[in-house]
Design a protein around this motif. Structure first.
Motif, PDB file in Angstrom:
ATOM      1  N   ASP A   8      51.225  23.608  -6.141  1.00 44.95           N
ATOM      2  CA  ASP A   8      50.846  23.709  -7.548  1.00 44.95           C
ATOM      3  C   ASP A   8      51.573  22.611  -8.308  1.00 44.95           C
ATOM      4  O   ASP A   8      52.773  22.725  -8.595  1.00 44.95           O
ATOM      5  CB  ASP A   8      51.219  25.099  -8.077  1.00 44.95           C
ATOM      6  CG  ASP A   8      50.745  25.349  -9.499  1.00 44.95           C
ATOM      7  OD1 ASP A   8      50.098  24.462 -10.087  1.00 44.95           O
ATOM      8  OD2 ASP A   8      51.030  26.447 -10.032  1.00 44.95           O
TER       9      ASP A   8
ATOM     10  N   CYS B 162      53.339  23.036 -12.398  1.00 42.68           N
ATOM     11  CA  CYS B 162      53.158  24.487 -12.333  1.00 42.68           C
ATOM     12  C   CYS B 162      53.485  25.205 -13.630  1.00 42.68           C
ATOM     13  O   CYS B 162      53.118  26.376 -13.807  1.00 42.68           O
ATOM     14  CB  CYS B 162      53.998  25.057 -11.202  1.00 42.68           C
ATOM     15  SG  CYS B 162      55.783  24.800 -11.395  1.00 42.68           S
TER      16      CYS B 162
ATOM     17  N   GLY C 214      54.317  29.031 -13.891  1.00 38.85           N
ATOM     18  CA  GLY C 214      53.982  29.605 -12.599  1.00 38.85           C
ATOM     19  C   GLY C 214      52.798  30.546 -12.535  1.00 38.85           C
ATOM     20  O   GLY C 214      52.604  31.222 -11.522  1.00 38.85           O
TER      21      GLY C 214
ATOM     22  N   SER D  79      50.606  29.675  -9.516  1.00 43.73           N
ATOM     23  CA  SER D  79      51.376  29.888  -8.283  1.00 43.73           C
ATOM     24  C   SER D  79      51.412  31.366  -7.928  1.00 43.73           C
ATOM     25  O   SER D  79      51.220  31.755  -6.771  1.00 43.73           O
ATOM     26  CB  SER D  79      52.805  29.362  -8.466  1.00 43.73           C
ATOM     27  OG  SER D  79      52.835  27.953  -8.595  1.00 43.73           O
TER      28      SER D  79
ATOM     29  N   GLY E 248      55.613  25.298  -6.104  1.00 46.99           N
ATOM     30  CA  GLY E 248      55.288  24.833  -7.440  1.00 46.99           C
ATOM     31  C   GLY E 248      56.246  23.735  -7.852  1.00 46.99           C
ATOM     32  O   GLY E 248      57.463  23.876  -7.677  1.00 46.99           O
TER      33      GLY E 248
ATOM     34  N   ASP F 104      57.302  20.789 -10.964  1.00 47.28           N
ATOM     35  CA  ASP F 104      57.167  20.371 -12.356  1.00 47.28           C
ATOM     36  C   ASP F 104      58.333  19.445 -12.667  1.00 47.28           C
ATOM     37  O   ASP F 104      59.387  19.537 -12.036  1.00 47.28           O
ATOM     38  CB  ASP F 104      57.177  21.582 -13.292  1.00 47.28           C
ATOM     39  CG  ASP F 104      56.440  21.311 -14.601  1.00 47.28           C
ATOM     40  OD1 ASP F 104      55.358  21.884 -14.807  1.00 47.28           O
ATOM     41  OD2 ASP F 104      56.939  20.507 -15.414  1.00 47.28           O
TER      42      ASP F 104
END
Length: 256
Positions: free
Chosen positions: A65, A68, A71, A74, A87, A89
């Protein structure tokens, strides 16, 4: 999904407030993280319009992801049985929200701080890659798609981008005459609108494609669109990239 952690409603509420503001409006055991979201119950309202396009059973599959946020996606992938969900980011505050949300939800998900431009550092491919709501925040959007293709996508890509402009799509020709200037004014020709300062008060909104451009960029990076699952959401399969495509490495050394 794992056993739900013993969080009380009061503890969840306090933690949600401490970690705010939230962009994802999650339902954490009855506590909403962004109940006043300007887009409504987002991203659940978006998810409801394309959830049918993703396999209901992801047992044994791996999911990445990208971007993300807190989340939401996810967690949804873990609910569908994905064996591994990662995930990533670039924003540590979002990642802290995501780790808390996963803990409360009882979802075993790994979250890492990583930029889309550093995907090569992962050193693995995933059965399903989510690239939702990220493209327009990037100064180098096509490079990001190239990197996804080259480094992490094994099969499926689910892509979403904000779109502006015409929703019509011009037929794609193999070549265009130099003197054909009128085509650039036709609404259905691929356009990637550049935002120099801010859009929606957000200085990270750099590029906004129209529909034709979003679809063309996916194809040019080696992703065959199998379904337009929602106005802005595409389900794609990784295929061979066309000639001339591929991630750019300006500092790559000379081949021996």
């Amino acid at each position: 999904m794992n056993r739900i952690q013993p969080w009380s409603r009061e503890e969840i509420q306090q933690r949600v407030e401490a970690l705010g503001p939230w962009f994802h409006n999650l339902d954490l055991q009855g506590v909403r993280t962004a109940p006043e979201h300007f887009l409504g119950d987002y991203p659940a309202i978006k998810w409801g319009r394309f959830a049918h396009a993703i396999p209901q059973d992801l047992t044994g599959l791996s999911v990445l992801d990208i971007g993300c946020n807190a989340g939401f996606y996810s967690i949804e992938m873990k609910r569908r049985g994905a064996e591994r969900v990662l995930g990533i980011d670039s924003d540590e505050e979002y990642l802290e929200q995501a780790r808390f949300a996963a803990d409360v939800s009882g979802a075993r998900i790994e979250f890492r701080k990583l930029s889309v431009y550093d995907l090569g550092a992962l050193g693995e491919r995933f059965d399903l890659v989510l690239f939702m709501g990220v493209l327009y925040h990037l100064r180098h959007p096509l490079l990001a798609l190239d990197l996804i293709h080259e480094h992490v996508a094994r099969d499926l890509l689910v892509f979403q981008s904000m779109q502006r402009g015409a929703s019509t799509v011009e037929p794609v020709l193999e070549d265009y005459e130099f003197w054909d200037e009128a085509l650039f004014d036709r609404p259905g020709f691929p356009r990637l609108h550049f935002i120099e300062h801010r859009y929606a008060h957000d200085p990270t909104n750099w590029w906004v494609p129209n529909r034709a451009c979003a679809e063309a960029m996916l194809r040019s990076a080696g992703f065959a669109i199998t379904e337009r699952a929602e106005d802005e959401v595409y389900v794609c399969r990784r295929v061979d990239a066309p000639d001339g495509a591929g991630a750019v490495y300006p500092a790559r050394g000379r081949e021996p």
